[in-house]
Design a protein around this motif. Structure first.
Motif, mmCIF file in Angstrom:
data_model
loop_
_atom_site.group_PDB
_atom_site.id
_atom_site.type_symbol
_atom_site.label_atom_id
_atom_site.label_comp_id
_atom_site.label_asym_id
_atom_site.label_seq_id
_atom_site.Cartn_x
_atom_site.Cartn_y
_atom_site.Cartn_z
ATOM 1 N N LYS A 47 47.565 -4.868 -14.310
ATOM 2 C CA LYS A 47 46.583 -4.102 -14.842
ATOM 3 C C LYS A 47 47.005 -3.551 -16.155
ATOM 4 N N LEU A 48 47.930 -3.316 -16.607
ATOM 5 C CA LEU A 48 48.672 -2.536 -17.632
ATOM 6 C C LEU A 48 48.156 -3.676 -18.828
ATOM 7 N N TYR A 49 48.818 -4.924 -18.537
ATOM 8 C CA TYR A 49 48.660 -6.044 -19.492
ATOM 9 C C TYR A 49 47.180 -6.428 -19.612
ATOM 10 N N ALA A 50 46.201 -6.312 -18.523
ATOM 11 C CA ALA A 50 44.735 -6.693 -18.620
ATOM 12 C C ALA A 50 44.317 -5.671 -19.642
ATOM 13 N N ILE A 51 44.421 -4.349 -19.544
ATOM 14 C CA ILE A 51 44.100 -3.272 -20.373
ATOM 15 C C ILE A 51 44.409 -3.617 -21.794
ATOM 16 N N TYR A 52 45.825 -3.688 -21.848
ATOM 17 C CA TYR A 52 46.423 -4.095 -23.174
ATOM 18 C C TYR A 52 45.811 -4.991 -24.022
ATOM 19 N N ASN A 53 45.631 -6.376 -23.295
ATOM 20 C CA ASN A 53 45.014 -7.327 -24.011
ATOM 21 C C ASN A 53 43.498 -7.184 -24.241
ATOM 22 N N GLY A 54 42.686 -6.835 -23.393
ATOM 23 C CA GLY A 54 41.450 -6.409 -23.448
ATOM 24 C C GLY A 54 41.224 -5.677 -24.897
ATOM 25 N N LEU A 58 43.341 2.474 -26.440
ATOM 26 C CA LEU A 58 44.144 2.077 -25.584
ATOM 27 C C LEU A 58 44.496 3.395 -24.522
ATOM 28 N N TYR A 59 44.720 4.182 -25.095
ATOM 29 C CA TYR A 59 45.028 5.688 -24.323
ATOM 30 C C TYR A 59 43.867 5.912 -23.242
ATOM 31 N N HIS A 60 42.924 6.062 -23.682
ATOM 32 C CA HIS A 60 41.721 6.392 -22.962
ATOM 33 C C HIS A 60 41.521 5.417 -21.801
ATOM 34 N N MET A 61 41.476 4.012 -22.195
ATOM 35 C CA MET A 61 41.556 2.958 -21.083
ATOM 36 C C MET A 61 42.563 3.216 -20.216
ATOM 37 N N LEU A 62 43.656 3.285 -20.438
ATOM 38 C CA LEU A 62 45.010 3.606 -19.531
ATOM 39 C C LEU A 62 44.688 4.985 -18.656
ATOM 40 N N GLU A 63 44.394 6.148 -19.410
ATOM 41 C CA GLU A 63 44.217 7.035 -18.512
ATOM 42 C C GLU A 63 43.162 6.984 -17.420
ATOM 43 N N TYR A 64 42.086 6.303 -17.642
ATOM 44 C CA TYR A 64 40.909 6.064 -16.647
ATOM 45 C C TYR A 64 41.586 5.078 -15.677
ATOM 46 N N ALA A 65 42.530 4.333 -15.808
ATOM 47 C CA ALA A 65 43.030 3.466 -14.690
ATOM 48 C C ALA A 65 44.195 4.055 -13.925
ATOM 49 N N GLY A 66 44.623 5.616 -14.451
ATOM 50 C CA GLY A 66 45.501 6.188 -13.749
ATOM 51 C C GLY A 66 46.907 6.176 -14.097
ATOM 52 N N PHE A 67 46.959 5.378 -15.502
ATOM 53 C CA PHE A 67 48.304 5.276 -16.121
ATOM 54 C C PHE A 67 48.521 6.661 -16.590
ATOM 55 N N ASP A 68 49.937 6.944 -16.749
ATOM 56 C CA ASP A 68 50.214 8.408 -17.541
ATOM 57 C C ASP A 68 50.869 7.731 -19.073
ATOM 58 N N ALA A 69 49.782 8.225 -19.906
ATOM 59 C CA ALA A 69 50.102 7.591 -21.337
ATOM 60 C C ALA A 69 49.841 8.597 -22.069
ATOM 61 N N ARG A 70 50.182 8.415 -23.594
ATOM 62 C CA ARG A 70 50.077 9.396 -24.498
ATOM 63 C C ARG A 70 50.098 8.746 -25.920
ATOM 64 N N VAL A 71 49.528 9.340 -27.007
ATOM 65 C CA VAL A 71 49.613 8.706 -28.213
ATOM 66 C C VAL A 71 50.440 9.308 -29.136
#
Length: 160
Positions: free
Chosen positions: A52-59, A96-109
């Motif tokens: 999931k992480l790599y799919a979002i990053y690559n997208g 990327l941050y917004h995409m990751l947080e929507y998917a449930g990842f704990d992320a920050r800029v």
């Protein structure tokens, strides 16, 4: 000494241990619609968290190109990257941050310095005090150092 191959392997190992939380998306309106549209295309229930992480990053990072700041709509980073297909470091990082947080990842800029220039990148919490840094300039995701510095990157402010 840091090497790209070792660091990418380290980031992948950490990605396997990420526990996804509840979506805590902080954007709305058309931005949120775009986030949902793309993440729901890229991420499937049967994927591992690493996939999931790599799919979002690559997208996100396979879209568009780096551009001059005067062309940027800073209030709409997802639209800027996914529709206009251009952006600067802050635009890519926040999209990327917004995409990751929507998917449930704990992320920050992170806002900091890359050499002597201001720069933005995204970090993903991999648990146990470990963070995965994602930045187009590095060509992938890498394990951040304990002080969140990264191959010449010096953090100054944490957002998100």
């Amino acid at each position: 000494m840091y090497t790209d191959a070792q660091d990418i392997a380290g980031a992948r190992g950490l990605a396997n241990n990420i526990k996804l939380g509840k979506s805590n998306i902080t954007t709305s309106g058309e931005e949120l619609d775009l986030v949902k549209y793309y993440v729901d295309q890229w991420v499937k229930d049967d994927m591992t968290n690493e996939e999931k992480l790599y799919a979002i990053y690559n997208g996100v990072y396979q879209r568009g190109s780096y551009t001059d700041i005067y062309k940027i709509n800073g209030n709409r980073p997802v639209w800027q990257i996914m529709v206009k297909q251009e952006g600067q470091c802050a635009t890519w990082a926040f999209a990327l941050y917004h995409m990751l947080e929507y998917a449930g990842f704990d992320a920050r800029v992170i806002r900091g310095l890359r050499g002597t220039q201001q720069h933005f990148w995204t970090e993903i919490d991999a648990g146990n005090g470990k963070w995965i840094a994602a930045d187009a300039h590095l060509g992938g995701m890498h394990t951040a150092n304990e002080d969140h510095s990264l191959n010449g990157y010096i953090p100054q402010e944490y957002m998100g």
